[in-house]
Motif scaffolding. Structure first.
Motif, short mmCIF file in Angstrom:
data_model
loop_
_atom_site.label_atom_id
_atom_site.label_comp_id
_atom_site.label_asym_id
_atom_site.label_seq_id
_atom_site.Cartn_x
_atom_site.Cartn_y
_atom_site.Cartn_z
N ALA A 166 0.86 -1.18 0.00
CA ALA A 166 0.00 0.00 0.00
C ALA A 166 0.89 1.23 0.00
O ALA A 166 1.91 1.26 0.71
N ALA A 167 0.53 2.24 -0.80
CA ALA A 167 1.34 3.45 -0.92
C ALA A 167 0.46 4.67 -0.72
O ALA A 167 -0.63 4.76 -1.31
N ALA A 168 0.92 5.59 0.11
CA ALA A 168 0.19 6.84 0.36
C ALA A 168 1.14 8.00 0.12
O ALA A 168 2.22 8.06 0.73
N PRO A 169 0.80 8.94 -0.78
CA PRO A 169 1.69 10.08 -1.05
C PRO A 169 1.72 11.05 0.11
O PRO A 169 0.72 11.24 0.82
N LEU A 170 2.89 11.66 0.32
CA LEU A 170 3.06 12.71 1.33
C LEU A 170 3.10 14.03 0.57
O LEU A 170 4.06 14.32 -0.14
N ILE A 171 2.05 14.83 0.71
CA ILE A 171 1.90 16.06 -0.06
C ILE A 171 1.57 17.20 0.88
O ILE A 171 0.67 17.10 1.72
N ALA A 172 2.33 18.29 0.77
CA ALA A 172 2.07 19.51 1.55
C ALA A 172 1.76 20.62 0.57
O ALA A 172 2.66 21.09 -0.14
N GLY A 173 0.47 21.04 0.48
CA GLY A 173 0.07 22.02 -0.52
C GLY A 173 0.17 21.40 -1.89
O GLY A 173 -0.44 20.38 -2.20
N ALA A 174 0.98 22.02 -2.75
CA ALA A 174 1.20 21.47 -4.08
C ALA A 174 2.54 20.75 -4.19
O ALA A 174 2.90 20.28 -5.26
N GLU A 175 3.27 20.67 -3.09
CA GLU A 175 4.61 20.08 -3.11
C GLU A 175 4.56 18.62 -2.69
O GLU A 175 4.02 18.27 -1.63
N VAL A 176 5.13 17.77 -3.53
CA VAL A 176 5.24 16.35 -3.20
C VAL A 176 6.48 16.15 -2.33
O VAL A 176 7.60 16.42 -2.76
N LEU A 177 6.25 15.68 -1.10
CA LEU A 177 7.36 15.49 -0.16
C LEU A 177 7.93 14.08 -0.24
O LEU A 177 9.11 13.87 0.00
N GLY A 178 7.08 13.11 -0.57
CA GLY A 178 7.57 11.74 -0.61
C GLY A 178 6.43 10.76 -0.61
O GLY A 178 5.32 11.05 -1.07
N LEU A 179 6.67 9.59 -0.01
CA LEU A 179 5.72 8.50 -0.07
C LEU A 179 5.88 7.63 1.17
O LEU A 179 7.00 7.41 1.66
N LEU A 180 4.75 7.14 1.69
CA LEU A 180 4.75 6.17 2.79
C LEU A 180 4.26 4.85 2.24
O LEU A 180 3.13 4.75 1.75
N ASN A 181 5.12 3.82 2.28
CA ASN A 181 4.78 2.49 1.76
C ASN A 181 4.71 1.48 2.90
O ASN A 181 5.61 1.46 3.77
N LEU A 182 3.66 0.65 2.89
CA LEU A 182 3.49 -0.42 3.86
C LEU A 182 3.37 -1.74 3.12
O LEU A 182 2.72 -1.81 2.06
N TYR A 183 3.98 -2.81 3.69
CA TYR A 183 4.05 -4.09 3.00
C TYR A 183 3.57 -5.19 3.94
O TYR A 183 3.89 -5.18 5.14
N HIS A 184 2.79 -6.14 3.39
CA HIS A 184 2.35 -7.33 4.12
C HIS A 184 2.91 -8.55 3.40
O HIS A 184 2.79 -8.66 2.17
N ASP A 185 3.48 -9.47 4.16
CA ASP A 185 4.03 -10.68 3.55
C ASP A 185 2.95 -11.64 3.08
O ASP A 185 3.19 -12.44 2.17
N ARG A 186 1.73 -11.59 3.69
CA ARG A 186 0.61 -12.41 3.26
C ARG A 186 -0.46 -11.52 2.63
O ARG A 186 -0.47 -10.31 2.86
N PRO A 187 -1.39 -12.09 1.88
CA PRO A 187 -2.43 -11.26 1.28
C PRO A 187 -3.18 -10.44 2.32
O PRO A 187 -3.61 -10.96 3.35
N HIS A 188 -3.33 -9.16 2.04
CA HIS A 188 -4.01 -8.25 2.97
C HIS A 188 -4.85 -7.25 2.18
O HIS A 188 -4.38 -6.16 1.84
N PRO A 189 -6.08 -7.63 1.85
CA PRO A 189 -6.95 -6.69 1.12
C PRO A 189 -7.30 -5.50 2.03
O PRO A 189 -7.84 -5.69 3.11
N TRP A 190 -6.97 -4.32 1.58
CA TRP A 190 -7.29 -3.12 2.35
C TRP A 190 -8.74 -2.71 2.04
O TRP A 190 -9.13 -2.62 0.86
N ASP A 191 -9.52 -2.47 3.08
CA ASP A 191 -10.87 -1.94 2.84
C ASP A 191 -10.80 -0.42 2.77
O ASP A 191 -9.78 0.21 3.04
N SER A 192 -11.91 0.17 2.38
CA SER A 192 -11.94 1.62 2.17
C SER A 192 -11.65 2.39 3.45
O SER A 192 -11.02 3.45 3.42
N ALA A 193 -12.12 1.81 4.59
CA ALA A 193 -11.87 2.52 5.86
C ALA A 193 -10.38 2.57 6.17
O ALA A 193 -9.87 3.60 6.63
#
Length: 916
Positions: free
Chosen positions: A328-355
């Motif tokens: 799963a990847a979530a962008p780090l954005i402040a205003g219009a500036e892209v600061l970076g990215l936060l990535n999370l990894y699961h070794d087994r299948p992990h369907p993310w729900d909308s919440a």
């Protein structure tokens, strides 16, 4: 009960040979249940008929199951109560409820058997695996005949396995078994299927409740995490907290924060569980990839089975090597500036729900604000640090006493003003640009060594700045025509450089060089700050130069005074020593206190054989030096002897007079060789060696060692003269044997040691008549020859002394009476073979009388032993001469016998007279 047991209706355990049996209480209770059909009813049930009691029991049981599964309680407790209820109501041998957990089915509750007896089973194994795969219940009337059955309990003969489903998704299985084949019927299958529906509903409810609880927990955790990271101003702490909290919040196995830099590249300052190879591969976000999609959309995204998903095609090789499943990847954005990215990894299948995705986006948004604030704070703090550092620089640097200290202070403080990966501080000395201090933070900079950094004025960009005194900014240092690659480093590094001269009184004292990996990494502001800093550093270097010169002069004067004072004390100490060996030890010990050396050798000059023989050696090559002998006209020691003057060799490798030890070979170092003078010329050479390139003896040390050697020569001459006098005082002038005084001292020492030894007293027979017949010169000649014979007749450990006149004494250590008799007879026979002169004198046979006494049997003091041996010698003379008599044999002599004094026929010893 015995009949029921014999019929196979009730299980038991036989406990002895008489046939006594033991029953499980649960089995008895199940067997005696009133609603269990009697034997007469079995045919009716087999035909599909259900008794009213059975139906009533089923209704009560289903009602209780509905009640248990409807309550909001712990699911495992509910499952345990349902299992116990089923077993209690219908007398099943065992009831178990298992749940799917990854690739296995794991028991969650059991009745009639301990859970530990039901280990996890694979999803594709046994009746449970078949029921889950086929999504239908299975009735095995005889499990031993069913090939799908995996036997866990030996007492089970029939079994029902019913899948528990949530919708169409398998959640687990309900298993009931009996110890009798065919005991479980269709009515049991229908009952358990109905119960499984209730359990599925309970499991779904528990899952929903867990999801709600998780969402509530995530919401509370998000609030807490946001408050926590927003309260911090240090970027590294924010990122560490963000990654660790996100992994806990979403149950991730791995995580990383990737920050964007001005040149568009990304780095991962905080990583958990990912290899560097993977990070290097994905940091440019190849397309297609989930990270690039998240950055493009500005929204959080996830992918299950990322290694096979089309959205991960751009990073597929790296993903497969890393081995995780979901990202799963979530962008780090402040205003219009892209600061970076936060990535999370699961070794087994992990369907993310909308919440969960919404929570991840919210967390990324809060983190972006915190990261932006930390950047602003860091910039403000940098400006404040620059102003403060420049203000305090002059005072701090000017307090330092050496250029080396100034250089290292620059290396440790300059990063408060300017961000860099490497700093070097050079000193200009004549035509050389020499490194004083340097520090590398990353990459190839960390391996720099002094020899690599040395330059000439005008060489390379650093030498150019030293020559012209003009600061320089190189956005692309590798393509500057003036730049030169440092030996041993790569020449294709993308590097930016700042250089500023340290100028003082229109003279360049040194150069400060800053480097950073990448192009265009510095700016005009950085160059201006470095120029200001370099001007303060130049003042500090100038002050340190003056201070070092004064300190060097003071230290040299202090060393000279201290060395001369030490030399006086050493001379006084050495001159009081009269033992030559002690004098040599004193020379070595005292010399090491005033001059540092790695090797010391004192060679003596053997004029007869024209060689230099090592007498004393100390240091790391001492053993080799002691075994090395050279001619007195070769090597450095030979040169000193031939020229009668000291020699200082600053560089061993460049001086042809130096002959290295064959076992070691040529070595870098410095030597000094100083003559030791005796009364008749050069008696030896004192050689000192200091190993290592650049470790040179100073002229001051050379002068000091020459003074020391002169005093040491006097001390050695005094000790040698005293040794000769002392030797003459303790030696008989005629025979060369140790004299009477020396014998008495040796006898006293032997008695004090309290170890067994023997004493022989020898008296020549008719020696007075020999003198009268042939004259005293002939007698002296006889005594001289006799001394040589007596030395050869005794053992190596024995000693012989001239007691006086024609009397001799022998000490035989460790020898008893029997051994001493053997030695004494050997001496007696040797004396009988002595001949002197010619004619009648040569024909005169010489004999002796010997007395023997042994410590302690014949005496426990020197006087007692001497009396016993002398009395025994007297007994030999009375007994006919030319014989050996023991003290025991001589005890018959009168007690009033006293030992005779030495025969006073010798002239006074000239040496003794001189000393007296």
């Amino acid at each position: 009960m015995r009949a029921w047991t014999d019929q196979g209706r009730l299980p038991c355990l036989r406990i002895n040979t008489r046939g006594d049996r033991r029953y499980l209480l649960a089995d008895l209770e199940a067997f005696l249940q009133p609603d269990r059909p009697a034997a007469s009813e079995a045919p009716a049930q087999a035909a599909g008929m259900v008794t009213s009691d059975r139906r009533a029991t089923e209704l009560r049981c289903l009602a209780e199951v509905a009640r248990l599964t409807a309550r909001q309680s712990d699911l495992d407790a509910t499952l345990s109560e349902v299992a116990a209820l089923l077993r209690r109501s219908f007398g099943y041998r065992m009831v178990a409820i298992s749940a799917v957990s990854g690739e296995v089915v794991r028991c969650r509750a059991a009745a009639g058997v301990a859970r530990r007896r039901l280990p996890p089973m694979r999803l594709d194994a046994g009746l449970s695996g078949a029921a889950l795969h086929e999504r239908r219940p299975i009735l095995a009337g005889d499990v031993l005949s069913d090939p799908r059955y995996v036997q866990l309990l030996p007492e089970v003969r029939s079994e029902i396995v019913v899948p528990i489903l949530i919708g169409h998704e398998p959640w687990g299985v309900l298993v009931a078994s009996d110890h009798r084949p065919g005991a479980l019927l269709e009515m049991d299958l229908e009952l358990l299927t109905t119960v499984s529906h209730q359990l599925g509903a309970a499991a779904e409810r528990a899952r929903l409740m867990a999801r709600v609880q998780r969402q509530l927990h995530q919401a509370e955790a998000l609030r807490r995490i946001s408050a926590d990271i927003s309260s911090k101003l240090e970027l590294s702490r924010i990122l560490e907290e963000l990654v660790d909290q996100a992994m806990v919040l979403f149950g991730a196995d791995r995580a990383a924060v990737l920050l964007r830099h001005a040149d568009g590249t990304y780095t991962a300052p905080v990583v958990r569980g990912l290899s560097q190879a993977y990070l290097d591969f994905v940091r440019a976000f190849p397309r297609p990839s989930l990270s690039s999609e998240a950055l493009t959309s500005g929204r959080a995204r996830f992918v299950v089975d990322y290694a096979h998903d089309p959205r991960g095609a751009g990073v597929r090789p790296a993903t497969r090597r890393e081995g995780f499943d979901t990202v799963a990847a979530a962008p780090l954005i402040a205003g219009a500036e892209v600061l970076g990215l936060l990535n999370l990894y699961h070794d087994r299948p992990h369907p993310w729900d909308s919440a969960e995705l919404d929570t991840l986006e919210a967390l990324a948004g809060q983190a972006s604000i915190a990261i932006s604030n930390a950047g602003s704070y860091a910039q403000t703090a940098t400006w404040a640090a620059q102003l403060q550092s420049i203000q305090q620089l002059g005072t701090r640097l000017n307090r330092l006493a050496t250029v080396q200290e100034v250089g290292w202070a620059i290396c440790s403080e300059l990063n408060q003003l300017i961000d860099y990966h490497n700093v070097r501080v050079y000193r200009v000395e004549g035509e050389d640009v020499l490194p004083v201090a340097w520090r590398g933070e990353i990459g190839e900079y960390t391996g720099e060594v002094e020899d690599q950094l040395k330059l000439k004025v005008g060489g390379g960009i650093t030498g150019w700045v030293a020559a012209h005194g003009v600061a320089q900014y190189l956005p692309d240092a590798g393509h500057d025509a003036r730049a030169a690659t440092i030996p041993g480093t790569s020449d294709d590094i993308e590097e930016s450089m700042l250089l500023a001269p340290m100028r003082y009184d229109d003279r360049v004292l040194g150069v400060i060089v800053l480097s950073k990996l990448g192009l265009h990494q510095f700016g005009a502001e950085d160059l201006r700050l470095l120029e200001i800093y370099a001007s303060f550093a130049a003042q500090a270097v100038s002050n340190a130069d003056a201070t070092e010169r004064l300190q060097a002069q003071s230290a040299a004067l202090e060393r000279r005074i201290r060395s001369q004072g030490e030399l006086l004390r050493i001379t006084e100490t050495m001159l009081t020593q009269l033992d030559p060996r002690v004098v040599l030890d004193e020379i070595v010990e005292r010399l090491s206190a005033i001059v540092a050396f790695d090797n010391l050798v004192i060679d003596v000059h053997d004029e007869v054989h024209r060689v230099m023989r090592p007498l004393v050696a100390r240091g790391i090559h001492a053993d080799l030096s002691l075994s090395s002998t050279t001619d007195d006209h070769e090597a450095l020691t030979g040169w000193v002897v031939q020229h009668a003057q000291a020699a200082l060799v600053p560089d061993e490798l460049a001086d042809p007079r130096v002959r290295p030890l064959p076992e070691i070979g040529p070595q870098a170092g410095s030597l000094m060789a100083v003559p030791l003078r005796g009364r008749d010329g050069i008696s030896g050479v004192l050689t000192l060696e200091r190993l290592g390139e650049g470790r040179v003896f100073t002229g001051e040390e050379f002068e000091l060692v020459q003074l020391f050697a002169a005093q040491a020569s006097i001390a050695m001459q005094n000790a040698e003269a005293y040794h000769h006098v002392e030797l003459r005082a303790r030696t008989d002038g005629l025979t060369g044997l140790s004299n009477h005084t020396t014998f008495r001292e040796a006898l006293a020492r032997a008695v004090a040691h309290e170890q067994r030894f023997s004493l022989l007293m020898l008296d020549l027979d008719d020696f007075k008549d020999y003198n009268d017949s042939f004259g005293h010169p002939a007698g002296d000649e006889l005594l001289q020859g006799l001394a040589t014979v007596l030395r050869g007749a005794i053992r190596e450990a024995d000693s012989v002394y001239r007691y006086g006149g024609d009397e001799f004494a022998f000490l035989l250590p460790g020898t008893d009476t029997s051994g001493a008799l053997h030695v004494a007879d050997k001496i007696r026979q040797a004396v009988g073979l002595v001949r002197a002169g010619s004619g009648a004198q040569a024909e005169r046979r010489i004999t002796c009388s010997i007395g023997l006494a042994t410590f302690p049997p014949d005496g426990t003091s020197a006087d007692e032993l001497l009396l016993a041996a002398d009395r025994a010698a007297y007994a030999s003379k009375r007994g006919g001469r030319d014989r050996v008599t023991t003290a025991e044999e001589a005890r018959g002599l009168p007690d009033r016998y006293v030992p005779s004094h030495p025969t006073p026929v010798d002239q006074p010893d000239e040496a003794v007279a001189t000393i007296a």
